[in-house]
Design a protein around this motif. Structure first.
Motif, PDB file in Angstrom:
ATOM      1  N   UNK A   1      -0.631   5.266 -56.103  1.00 28.35           N
ATOM      2  CA  UNK A   1      -0.904   4.313 -56.208  1.00 28.35           C
ATOM      3  C   UNK A   1       0.092   3.612 -57.109  1.00 28.35           C
ATOM      4  N   UNK A   2       1.100   4.282 -56.987  1.00 26.07           N
ATOM      5  CA  UNK A   2       2.273   3.326 -58.030  1.00 26.07           C
ATOM      6  C   UNK A   2       3.771   3.448 -57.407  1.00 26.07           C
ATOM      7  N   UNK A   3       3.221   3.917 -55.711  1.00 28.07           N
ATOM      8  CA  UNK A   3       4.728   3.828 -55.269  1.00 28.07           C
ATOM      9  C   UNK A   3       5.235   2.606 -54.553  1.00 28.07           C
ATOM     10  N   UNK A   4       4.367   1.369 -53.654  1.00 21.18           N
ATOM     11  CA  UNK A   4       4.695   0.112 -53.803  1.00 21.18           C
ATOM     12  C   UNK A   4       4.934  -0.358 -55.370  1.00 21.18           C
ATOM     13  N   UNK A   5       4.121  -0.418 -56.493  1.00 21.80           N
ATOM     14  CA  UNK A   5       5.010  -1.192 -57.102  1.00 21.80           C
ATOM     15  C   UNK A   5       6.771  -0.462 -57.750  1.00 21.80           C
ATOM     16  N   UNK A   6       6.755   0.987 -57.258  1.00 22.47           N
ATOM     17  CA  UNK A   6       8.090   1.373 -57.623  1.00 22.47           C
ATOM     18  C   UNK A   6       8.754   0.624 -56.861  1.00 22.47           C
ATOM     19  N   UNK A   7       8.788   1.034 -55.498  1.00 21.33           N
ATOM     20  CA  UNK A   7       9.489   0.232 -53.609  1.00 21.33           C
ATOM     21  C   UNK A   7       9.622  -1.306 -54.809  1.00 21.33           C
TER      22      UNK A   7
ATOM     23  N   UNK B   1      13.653  -3.236 -55.386  1.00 17.33           N
ATOM     24  CA  UNK B   1      13.988  -4.080 -54.465  1.00 17.33           C
ATOM     25  C   UNK B   1      14.441  -5.254 -55.661  1.00 17.33           C
ATOM     26  N   UNK B   2      13.412  -5.182 -56.534  1.00 17.67           N
ATOM     27  CA  UNK B   2      14.278  -6.853 -57.139  1.00 17.67           C
ATOM     28  C   UNK B   2      15.138  -6.156 -58.285  1.00 17.67           C
ATOM     29  N   UNK B   3      15.323  -5.210 -58.593  1.00 13.33           N
ATOM     30  CA  UNK B   3      16.413  -4.824 -59.509  1.00 13.33           C
ATOM     31  C   UNK B   3      18.177  -5.135 -58.740  1.00 13.33           C
ATOM     32  N   UNK B   4      17.687  -4.557 -57.838  1.00 16.90           N
ATOM     33  CA  UNK B   4      18.954  -4.640 -56.841  1.00 16.90           C
ATOM     34  C   UNK B   4      19.666  -6.329 -56.817  1.00 16.90           C
ATOM     35  N   UNK B   5      18.947  -6.660 -56.881  1.00 17.08           N
ATOM     36  CA  UNK B   5      18.946  -8.066 -57.130  1.00 17.08           C
ATOM     37  C   UNK B   5      20.205  -8.717 -58.131  1.00 17.08           C
ATOM     38  N   UNK B   6      21.464  -9.490 -57.535  1.00 21.86           N
ATOM     39  CA  UNK B   6      22.536  -9.718 -58.218  1.00 21.86           C
ATOM     40  C   UNK B   6      22.329 -11.250 -59.100  1.00 21.86           C
ATOM     41  N   UNK B   7      21.721 -11.796 -58.480  1.00 20.94           N
ATOM     42  CA  UNK B   7      21.081 -13.311 -59.474  1.00 20.94           C
ATOM     43  C   UNK B   7      19.431 -14.359 -58.688  1.00 20.94           C
ATOM     44  N   UNK B   8      19.286 -14.981 -59.808  1.00 25.01           N
ATOM     45  CA  UNK B   8      18.087 -15.087 -59.724  1.00 25.01           C
ATOM     46  C   UNK B   8      17.550 -15.824 -57.961  1.00 25.01           C
ATOM     47  N   UNK B   9      18.499 -16.681 -57.290  1.00 27.59           N
ATOM     48  CA  UNK B   9      18.386 -17.181 -56.395  1.00 27.59           C
ATOM     49  C   UNK B   9      17.719 -15.758 -55.092  1.00 27.59           C
ATOM     50  N   UNK B  10      18.000 -14.833 -54.844  1.00 25.61           N
ATOM     51  CA  UNK B  10      17.870 -13.529 -54.854  1.00 25.61           C
ATOM     52  C   UNK B  10      17.258 -12.835 -54.614  1.00 25.61           C
ATOM     53  N   UNK B  11      16.963 -12.920 -56.001  1.00 28.77           N
ATOM     54  CA  UNK B  11      15.499 -12.121 -57.078  1.00 28.77           C
ATOM     55  C   UNK B  11      14.156 -13.077 -56.013  1.00 28.77           C
ATOM     56  N   UNK B  12      14.307 -14.104 -56.343  1.00 24.82           N
ATOM     57  CA  UNK B  12      13.131 -15.291 -55.754  1.00 24.82           C
ATOM     58  C   UNK B  12      12.941 -14.867 -54.553  1.00 24.82           C
ATOM     59  N   UNK B  13      13.874 -15.010 -53.406  1.00 28.35           N
ATOM     60  CA  UNK B  13      14.413 -14.574 -51.984  1.00 28.35           C
ATOM     61  C   UNK B  13      13.219 -13.793 -51.800  1.00 28.35           C
ATOM     62  N   UNK B  14      13.622 -12.761 -52.052  1.00 32.70           N
ATOM     63  CA  UNK B  14      13.163 -11.289 -52.230  1.00 32.70           C
ATOM     64  C   UNK B  14      11.249 -11.395 -52.967  1.00 32.70           C
ATOM     65  N   UNK B  15      11.434 -11.508 -53.986  1.00 39.77           N
ATOM     66  CA  UNK B  15       8.962 -11.969 -54.296  1.00 39.77           C
ATOM     67  C   UNK B  15       8.966 -12.939 -53.112  1.00 39.77           C
ATOM     68  N   UNK B  16       9.114 -13.538 -52.450  1.00 34.97           N
ATOM     69  CA  UNK B  16       8.687 -14.762 -51.960  1.00 34.97           C
ATOM     70  C   UNK B  16       8.985 -14.056 -51.047  1.00 34.97           C
ATOM     71  N   UNK B  17       9.887 -12.908 -49.876  1.00 37.34           N
ATOM     72  CA  UNK B  17       9.448 -12.558 -48.957  1.00 37.34           C
ATOM     73  C   UNK B  17       8.097 -11.254 -49.119  1.00 37.34           C
ATOM     74  N   UNK B  18       8.810 -10.715 -50.332  1.00 36.88           N
ATOM     75  CA  UNK B  18       7.288  -9.679 -50.552  1.00 36.88           C
ATOM     76  C   UNK B  18       5.322 -10.077 -50.921  1.00 36.88           C
ATOM     77  N   UNK B  19       5.565 -11.527 -51.185  1.00 36.44           N
ATOM     78  CA  UNK B  19       4.983 -12.035 -51.090  1.00 36.44           C
ATOM     79  C   UNK B  19       3.935 -12.495 -49.891  1.00 36.44           C
ATOM     80  N   UNK B  20       5.083 -12.975 -48.994  1.00 38.23           N
ATOM     81  CA  UNK B  20       4.332 -13.327 -47.564  1.00 38.23           C
ATOM     82  C   UNK B  20       4.229 -12.191 -46.775  1.00 38.23           C
ATOM     83  N   UNK B  21       4.629 -10.907 -46.836  1.00 38.00           N
ATOM     84  CA  UNK B  21       4.076  -9.772 -45.673  1.00 38.00           C
ATOM     85  C   UNK B  21       3.126  -9.250 -46.903  1.00 38.00           C
ATOM     86  N   UNK B  22       2.441  -9.796 -48.044  1.00 39.37           N
ATOM     87  CA  UNK B  22       1.732  -9.421 -48.311  1.00 39.37           C
ATOM     88  C   UNK B  22       2.011  -8.147 -49.093  1.00 39.37           C
TER      89      UNK B  22
END
Length: 114
Positions: free
Chosen positions: A29-35, A39-60
């Motif tokens: 159950x925890x594996x997708x949260x950890x993944x 992935x978000x922790x690898x982001x080097x700036x806020x813009x990249x973080x938000x883009x990655x978050x949006x991508x996760x959201x769009x991909x459900x």
């Protein structure tokens, strides 16, 4: 303020203390949260973080809905209102992942009671 290291130590403690009958279910159950957290922790700036978050959201795959916000726009507003920098956002991301782990443990233990 709690650090990422301290929260990660809490995550490891929670996993160590999880009942051995439930540990595989909890990890599953925890594996997708950890993944997503990693992935978000690898982001080097806020813009990249938000883009990655949006991508996760769009991909459900946005199983890590930080701060109980459903959309990237809500997250942007939260960041602006709270004046959060990337380091604080990453800390809150790890905290949200830890909370997801606690829920997975609780849910698995509840399943074992039946």
């Amino acid at each position: 303020m709690t650090t990422i290291k301290e929260i990660n130590e809490e995550i490891q403690r929670l996993l160590r203390e999880t009942d051995e009958d439930a540990i595989e279910e909890v990890k599953e159950k925890y594996e997708p949260f950890e993944k997503n957290m990693n992935s978000l922790l690898e982001c080097e700036d806020l813009e990249t973080y938000l883009e990655k978050y949006e991508q996760m959201h769009q991909e459900d795959e946005a199983v890590l809905k930080c701060f109980n916000l459903d959309t990237t726009e809500e997250l942007k507003t939260y960041i602006e209102e709270k004046e959060i920098d990337l380091d604080a956002l990453k800390t809150e991301t790890v905290y949200a992942s830890c909370e997801a782990l606690k829920f997975a443990i609780y849910d698995s233990e509840e399943d074992d009671d039946y």
